[in-house]
Design an enzyme around this catalytic site. Structure first.
Site: not given
Lengths: 277, 277
Positions: B138, B155-156
């Site tokens: 990303g 959303d890590s």
């Protein structure tokens, strides 16, 4: 050697932490009482295998149990605490200058002694002259008590063993009668994620006795799932619309409680709201 | 035989649960990936020893990461999700009919495969025609990306290893440029109780790039301490005052998110508020 504590329930899951030292262990007439020293949480008080308070996070539970009802009531002079022998709720209650007297009814004197020995910053107000300690069963104490208290706080363990009767409708009826006309009550009301049936029963029993009932939420990392509810019940006062933030003295601040959070805590996640239907 | 999983961190404390079956274990090019079957939580996805999602409680995190920014933005058409290979965030995003396209950039294709095999109700929208899956880093993806997205959701995993760069100021600058004029972003922002330094760093880095930044809270029982923050950042929209609850279609309901909770989640406990100073 490494010692690890585990609090596991029917979900086959739970909290675990490393114990640096076992400071105290005793079977009292009511329960097994342990005090552990830990790296992260400081000292930890455990009753019948369930964490009650830790030095690191006790502020959340005690601030939210005390200040939400005490800042809802316009003039709380007489306060009753049932349970809460560690003194954390007393410490928060006596921060309210208008409180003239606090009765603390704790069934197990060993809890008070352990708190005085190992949790000095929690038990620090137990000797306050405004506080009376009554070592007896809260269920017996409140039976046929006339309207005496502006605020009643139920600071109990899980509703099994000695605390089972503290969520019964009959107990709530006695509490209702022991409250003054404008009285409010707050009760610890368990985990909506792990013990939804207990939350439902507590709310439903409160609802059958009090005209105003609401649930509110806080985060306590060492309680199962971290999400914990309180039940609010009153003879008429609403904890949101009757709350006047200007009653909080300027400059007074807490570690968890804020006037905005007082109101926000009553906004429940949908699955928790469903437990009140 | 009994198998017990433990997630212990530097605090020497953590979560433990009984494992009924180990369903899948693999060392991917990026991380160790395990899927366990449990009694209470259902299937559990674990990356490098840290619980990512469970069937029982994943709804909290995914609803709060997606709906708070998506209902703040008046017309979110293009959405980017970085991480989130399990598909839970995608599932919530596609509930918004005005969303025309979702790009999901997940570095580790093994996460997507495991989700499709063991979490069908989480990964159920990964094949939605409005969704493109881009298996890549990303951080690389967003570098020099022109203003394309109305909403970006990070959303890590924890900010170590492959996800470390996802909390860097340089990454937030790239995200800012990849947002449209009215764009909003939400990022998972760690535990204020266990990892206050990470929360401070994430907030401070967001704050150096975006004109509007706020933290908001939710309860996720299987994350350390149960209390979890998200960072909200935008080019101008405020998540409370610009939020229009009438945008939520009548009859649509969620398991955690409600319009009232959308606003209440921004009211932080005092010790969490202090991390934003």
């Amino acid at each position: 050697m490494e010692l690890w504590f585990k609090e596991i329930d029917e979900s086959q899951s739970g909290l675990t932490f490393r114990v640096k030292n076992v400071l105290f262990s005793k079977q009292t007439p009511y329960q097994r009482l342990d005090v552990f020293e830990t790296e992260f949480y400081g000292n930890v008080l455990v009753l019948d295998g369930a964490v009650q308070i830790t030095q690191k996070d006790e502020f959340v539970y005690h601030e939210m149990l005390a200040h939400v009802p005490l800042y809802t009531h316009p003039n709380p002079r007489n306060v009753l605490i049932i349970g809460g022998g560690d003194g954390g709720t007393v410490r928060e209650v006596v921060k309210h200058p208008e409180v003239e007297h606090v009765d603390l009814v704790e069934i197990d004197e060993a809890v008070i002694q352990a708190a005085k020995s190992y949790f000095p910053e929690v038990s620090c107000e137990l000797d306050n002259p405004r506080v009376s300690i009554l070592p007896m069963d809260g269920i017996e104490y409140i039976r046929k008590k006339p309207a005496t208290y502006d605020v009643i706080l139920i600071d109990s363990t899980d509703p099994v063993g000695p605390a089972e009767g503290l969520i019964a409708a009959s107990f709530y009826k006695d509490a209702f009668k022991a409250l003054t006309d404008n009285g409010v009550m707050a009760v610890q009301a368990e985990s909506p994620f792990f013990y939804p049936e207990w939350v439902k029963k507590i709310f439903s029993n409160l609802n059958g006795v009090f005209p105003v009932t609401r649930l509110y939420l806080s985060f306590t990392p060492t309680y199962p799932g971290g999400m914990w509810t309180f039940g609010f019940a009153s003879k008429g006062l609403d904890p949101v619309s009757d709350f006047d933030p200007s009653r909080i003295p300027e400059g007074l601040s807490f570690k968890y409680y804020t006037p905005e959070l007082h109101k926000a805590a009553f906004q429940l996640p949908a699955f928790v709201q469903a437990l009140t239907k």
